[in-house]
Write an enzyme that holds these catalytic residues in place. Structure first.
Site, PDB file in Angstrom:
ATOM      1  N   PRO A 115     -16.465  -7.908 -17.999  1.00 44.67           N
ATOM      2  CA  PRO A 115     -16.927  -7.254 -19.228  1.00 44.67           C
ATOM      3  C   PRO A 115     -18.287  -6.581 -19.062  1.00 44.67           C
ATOM      4  O   PRO A 115     -19.108  -7.000 -18.244  1.00 44.67           O
ATOM      5  CB  PRO A 115     -17.003  -8.416 -20.228  1.00 44.67           C
ATOM      6  CG  PRO A 115     -16.078  -9.462 -19.687  1.00 44.67           C
ATOM      7  CD  PRO A 115     -16.181  -9.341 -18.193  1.00 44.67           C
ATOM      8  N   ASP A 116     -18.479  -5.535 -19.861  1.00 42.65           N
ATOM      9  CA  ASP A 116     -19.757  -4.813 -19.941  1.00 42.65           C
ATOM     10  C   ASP A 116     -20.168  -4.203 -18.599  1.00 42.65           C
ATOM     11  O   ASP A 116     -21.350  -3.984 -18.346  1.00 42.65           O
ATOM     12  CB  ASP A 116     -20.869  -5.740 -20.453  1.00 42.65           C
ATOM     13  CG  ASP A 116     -20.538  -6.338 -21.821  1.00 42.65           C
ATOM     14  OD1 ASP A 116     -20.013  -5.584 -22.666  1.00 42.65           O
ATOM     15  OD2 ASP A 116     -20.777  -7.540 -22.019  1.00 42.65           O
ATOM     16  N   ARG A 117     -19.195  -3.958 -17.749  1.00 48.04           N
ATOM     17  CA  ARG A 117     -19.429  -3.345 -16.429  1.00 48.04           C
ATOM     18  C   ARG A 117     -20.308  -4.231 -15.525  1.00 48.04           C
ATOM     19  O   ARG A 117     -20.882  -3.756 -14.547  1.00 48.04           O
ATOM     20  CB  ARG A 117     -20.058  -1.950 -16.562  1.00 48.04           C
ATOM     21  CG  ARG A 117     -19.161  -0.926 -17.278  1.00 48.04           C
ATOM     22  CD  ARG A 117     -17.855  -0.749 -16.527  1.00 48.04           C
ATOM     23  NE  ARG A 117     -17.022   0.315 -17.058  1.00 48.04           N
ATOM     24  CZ  ARG A 117     -15.977   0.130 -17.870  1.00 48.04           C
ATOM     25  NH1 ARG A 117     -15.676  -1.106 -18.274  1.00 48.04           N
ATOM     26  NH2 ARG A 117     -15.263   1.140 -18.276  1.00 48.04           N
ATOM     27  N   LEU A 118     -20.395  -5.518 -15.856  1.00 47.06           N
ATOM     28  CA  LEU A 118     -21.130  -6.457 -15.011  1.00 47.06           C
ATOM     29  C   LEU A 118     -20.126  -7.124 -14.059  1.00 47.06           C
ATOM     30  O   LEU A 118     -19.853  -8.325 -14.144  1.00 47.06           O
ATOM     31  CB  LEU A 118     -21.883  -7.476 -15.863  1.00 47.06           C
ATOM     32  CG  LEU A 118     -22.974  -6.884 -16.753  1.00 47.06           C
ATOM     33  CD1 LEU A 118     -23.648  -7.976 -17.566  1.00 47.06           C
ATOM     34  CD2 LEU A 118     -24.006  -6.128 -15.921  1.00 47.06           C
TER      35      LEU A 118
ATOM     36  N   ARG B  61     -12.009   1.255 -20.573  1.00 45.81           N
ATOM     37  CA  ARG B  61     -11.468  -0.039 -20.960  1.00 45.81           C
ATOM     38  C   ARG B  61     -12.408  -1.115 -20.471  1.00 45.81           C
ATOM     39  O   ARG B  61     -13.179  -0.896 -19.530  1.00 45.81           O
ATOM     40  CB  ARG B  61     -10.067  -0.254 -20.384  1.00 45.81           C
ATOM     41  CG  ARG B  61      -9.999  -0.094 -18.884  1.00 45.81           C
ATOM     42  CD  ARG B  61      -8.603  -0.349 -18.343  1.00 45.81           C
ATOM     43  NE  ARG B  61      -8.210  -1.743 -18.505  1.00 45.81           N
ATOM     44  CZ  ARG B  61      -7.066  -2.221 -18.040  1.00 45.81           C
ATOM     45  NH1 ARG B  61      -6.205  -1.424 -17.437  1.00 45.81           N
ATOM     46  NH2 ARG B  61      -6.780  -3.506 -18.196  1.00 45.81           N
TER      47      ARG B  61
END
Length: 224
Positions: free
Chosen positions: A198-201, A13
């Protein structure tokens, strides 16, 4: 060879609900922890998340051979001096902390896509604090502290129930605190606040104890 589980690989997710804003950072970790704790309590109440214990934390200790051991315990107090929980001091965690007081705490606050990681040193709280907390526990929990030889191997459930009956008979009135049961307080050396993004950042802000800093803490951002 381990069988592949493609359904697990597809479980993911994106985290897009929140961020750690520079404006909300504090000069010391405790005020920010208090704010986050209040926010997760509010979310748990609003969603009636009875499955979620907001004060649950994963405590990790290590034995003499540096083998780690983790378990969930309940936070019972926090402040500038540290994070407090209570336990049988003869348990595995109690013995390991007595031999090596360096521990970690992890608060997994999934509803807010957050976690807090504490590294620090555990030490016993004063007896009067342990006495006061123990006196406020339900009677059954106080008797259970006497009945359980925590972490020891027992023959069956019946053994535990017999022990409980023995202490019920021994203490028909007030139940005193066992001398081997008490509080431990973790004085933090670092506190990391993790917020999913978001985007694993993800946002990762760490407070590290630094006696040269004006407040005794320095703040640093870690790469996700």
């Amino acid at each position: 060879m381990t069988a592949e589980q493609p359904e697990l690989a597809r479980l993911r997710r994106d985290y897009a609900e929140r961020a750690i804003e520079v404006t909300e950072l504090t000069t010391e970790p405790e005020p920010l922890f208090a704010r986050w704790f209040a926010e997760v309590e509010k979310v748990a109440r609003k969603s009636d998340a009875t499955w979620f214990e907001v004060n649950a934390m994963v405590l990790t200790t290590a034995d003499a051979d540096a083998h780690p051991s983790s378990r969930t315990v309940l936070l019972k107090g926090y402040g500038p001096e540290g994070f407090t929980f209570y336990t049988n001091l003869r348990s595995r965690k109690g013995r390991q902390i007595a031999a090596n007081p360096s521990v970690s705490l992890l608060f997994p606050w999934y509803p807010l896509e957050r976690q807090v990681i504490v590294l620090g040193t555990a030490s016993p709280v004063p007896d009067e604090e342990s006495d006061a907390y123990f006196a406020g526990r339900p009677r059954g929990a106080r008797l259970g502290a006497w009945a359980s030889e925590q972490s020891e191997t027992i023959s069956d459930r019946a053994w535990l129930e017999r022990r409980l009956a023995e202490f019920e008979a021994k203490y028909p009135g007030d139940v005193p605190r066992p001398p081997h049961w008490g509080g431990l307080r973790v004085r933090p050396d670092s506190v990391e606040f993790w917020q999913g993004r978001p985007d694993r950042l993800h946002d990762r802000i760490r407070y590290a104890r630094d006696e040269a800093a004006p407040t005794g803490w320095r703040t640093e951002r870690l790469s996700p």
